[in-house]
Enzyme design. Structure first.
Site, PDB file in Angstrom:
ATOM      1  N   ASP A 175       0.963  -1.357   0.100  1.00 22.28           N
ATOM      2  CA  ASP A 175       0.000   0.122  -0.267  1.00 22.28           C
ATOM      3  C   ASP A 175       0.984   1.135   0.025  1.00 22.28           C
ATOM      4  O   ASP A 175       0.942   2.460  -0.586  1.00 22.28           O
ATOM      5  CB  ASP A 175      -0.838   0.128   0.864  1.00 22.28           C
ATOM      6  CG  ASP A 175      -1.559   0.908   0.834  1.00 22.28           C
ATOM      7  OD1 ASP A 175      -2.332   1.519   0.366  1.00 22.28           O
ATOM      8  OD2 ASP A 175      -2.595   1.178   2.536  1.00 22.28           O
ATOM      9  N   HIS A 258      -5.065   3.240  -7.205  1.00 23.15           N
ATOM     10  CA  HIS A 258      -5.435   2.672  -5.892  1.00 23.15           C
ATOM     11  C   HIS A 258      -7.028   2.643  -7.140  1.00 23.15           C
ATOM     12  O   HIS A 258      -7.750   1.633  -6.696  1.00 23.15           O
ATOM     13  CB  HIS A 258      -6.001   4.420  -5.281  1.00 23.15           C
ATOM     14  CG  HIS A 258      -5.125   3.450  -3.966  1.00 23.15           C
ATOM     15  ND1 HIS A 258      -3.625   3.601  -3.953  1.00 23.15           N
ATOM     16  CD2 HIS A 258      -5.062   3.313  -2.990  1.00 23.15           C
ATOM     17  CE1 HIS A 258      -3.401   2.985  -2.911  1.00 23.15           C
ATOM     18  NE2 HIS A 258      -3.984   2.750  -2.016  1.00 23.15           N
ATOM     19  N   HIS A 261      -6.792  -1.372  -8.108  1.00 23.59           N
ATOM     20  CA  HIS A 261      -7.226  -1.031  -6.648  1.00 23.59           C
ATOM     21  C   HIS A 261      -8.581  -1.349  -6.268  1.00 23.59           C
ATOM     22  O   HIS A 261      -9.475  -3.103  -6.800  1.00 23.59           O
ATOM     23  CB  HIS A 261      -6.390  -1.452  -5.474  1.00 23.59           C
ATOM     24  CG  HIS A 261      -7.331  -2.059  -4.644  1.00 23.59           C
ATOM     25  ND1 HIS A 261      -8.376  -1.080  -3.277  1.00 23.59           N
ATOM     26  CD2 HIS A 261      -6.955  -2.371  -3.199  1.00 23.59           C
ATOM     27  CE1 HIS A 261      -9.360  -1.538  -2.427  1.00 23.59           C
ATOM     28  NE2 HIS A 261      -8.338  -2.832  -2.409  1.00 23.59           N
ATOM     29  N   HIS A 275      -5.914  -6.085   0.771  1.00 21.26           N
ATOM     30  CA  HIS A 275      -5.693  -3.963   0.384  1.00 21.26           C
ATOM     31  C   HIS A 275      -4.354  -3.949  -0.159  1.00 21.26           C
ATOM     32  O   HIS A 275      -4.272  -3.903  -1.820  1.00 21.26           O
ATOM     33  CB  HIS A 275      -6.025  -3.369   1.150  1.00 21.26           C
ATOM     34  CG  HIS A 275      -5.644  -1.296   0.156  1.00 21.26           C
ATOM     35  ND1 HIS A 275      -6.661  -1.542  -0.078  1.00 21.26           N
ATOM     36  CD2 HIS A 275      -4.647  -0.901   0.265  1.00 21.26           C
ATOM     37  CE1 HIS A 275      -6.555  -0.262  -0.512  1.00 21.26           C
ATOM     38  NE2 HIS A 275      -5.727   0.551  -0.026  1.00 21.26           N
TER      39      HIS A 275
END
Length: 382
Positions: A175, A258, A261, A275
């Site tokens: 992340d 992101h 994601h 995540h």
């Protein structure tokens, strides 16, 4: 007023990190309220109950704890709001993982009380932020919720991090690695961040500092976790994953990683991954999308393989032949309002799908050239 451009730095009121600081949670919450509500699932509570209870007794605070499910859903948030109001609570603390913390932030905002993030692992940069990610009961992305302020307190105990599963720290590294790759793209466009009309130099610089700390310390920090020991390397990585990446993404901006994601949450094959594991695929895809130097892409694949992060389609349960699934991810990643549109060029679903397919070929080539294990097909738990 149309010519006003806001450059905003958002940050929690207080950040506390260190060995055994869970024992001090009560003393840090006391200035915020006299009737705290703690939110933690049974597993987390079993780990922290003794430390928290002792600290609350010392601070002369009552201990009230409610459990938590798996995801921060709209229903979970509303239920917490009811608990806050019926119990007369004036501060709420999420203890545990990112979803519990996200639900607490959203509930604290709706109820008009102060809130605190108390992560028990350095698995994401969410704890410091003024936003929550809301999911369905099945774990599919629904929306971001934005708040006018950041948490009043973020407290993370590095002894707990050292004793948490290694995979949690690995996910946090994934992340946080995205933070600089995305922030530098946003810096080129001066696009909107999570909190302002344009990034601050401070947010961008903190994103880069997080990146540098991770490259220097991540492998040593993972050794510390395997030994259940707190070392300077682990302290550095916890700060990079939690504080620096948190400030960096929020005030520096998000871009393609992101958004990709978020697109993956619609693909059942990727469920069960953390995540940060999914974000890492997004980061590599962004590097390929933007035509990053070949050496940078190679170094990223080598480093993230050593860390234990996926950098191929196989490792998220897909192959380049899964055109329909990859297309669905790419379409969701490029939906209107997604942060991928902060990139310094126009990004289409077709471009994302093509770049995702290339990750498989590039990852396998680089890993073979460096004598690293070839990617293994991930199978989602059912």
């Amino acid at each position: 007023m149309n010519n006003v451009v806001e450059h905003v730095l958002a940050a929690p009121s207080r950040y506390v990190q260190g060995r055994n600081v869970m024992k001090k949670l009560g003393s840090h919450l006391k200035p915020l309220g006299s009737q705290p509500l703690l939110v933690a699932d049974d597993v987390v509570w079993g780990i922290v109950e003794d430390s928290v209870t002792a600290g609350f007794a010392e601070a002369e605070l009552p201990v009230t704890r409610v459990g938590f499910g798996r995801f921060a859903t709209a229903e979970a948030v509303d239920s917490l709001v009811e608990t806050i109001r019926s119990g007369g609570h004036d501060v709420i603390a999420g203890v545990g993982g990112g979803s519990a913390i996200d639900a607490v932030k959203a509930a604290g905002h709706l109820a008009g009380i102060r809130w605190a993030s108390v992560p028990t692992a350095a698995s994401s940069d969410a704890p410091t932020s003024a936003l929550s990610v809301i999911y369905t009961d099945e774990g599919e992305f629904v929306e971001y919720r934005f708040f006018p302020k950041n948490p009043d307190l973020v407290l993370i105990d590095t002894v707990l991090v050292a004793n948490a599963p290694e995979r949690f720290l690995v996910g946090g590294i994934g992340d946080a690695l995205a933070t600089w790759v995305e922030a530098r793209a946003v810096a080129k466009t001066r696009a909107k961040t999570m909190v302002g009309d344009a990034p601050t130099h401070t947010g961008t610089a903190l994103a880069e500092l997080s990146w540098r700390i991770l490259w220097e310390n991540a492998l040593d920090a993972l050794d510390a976790v395997r030994s259940h020991t707190v070392t300077p390397a682990l302290e550095a990585v916890v700060e990079a994953n939690t504080l620096l990446s948190g400030l960096g993404f929020e005030s520096g901006g998000l871009a393609a990683a992101h958004a990709i994601h978020n697109g993956m949450t619609a693909a059942p094959q990727t469920h069960g991954l953390t995540h940060g594991e999914k974000v890492n695929i997004g980061t590599l895809t962004q590097l390929i999308l933007e035509g990053a130097p070949a050496q940078e892409i190679e170094d990223f694949i080598v480093f993230t393989t050593k860390v234990g992060l996926p950098n191929s389609l196989a490792e998220i349960g897909l192959t380049p032949d899964d055109a329909q699934d990859i297309g669905a991810i790419a379409a969701a990643a490029t939906a209107e309002g997604e942060t991928i549109h902060n990139m310094p060029f126009t990004v289409t679903a077709d471009l994302v799908a093509e770049a995702m397919k290339v990750t498989e070929t590039t990852s396998r080539r680089v890993r073979a050239a460096h004598g690293l294990p070839e990617p293994q097909l991930y199978r989602a738990p059912h």
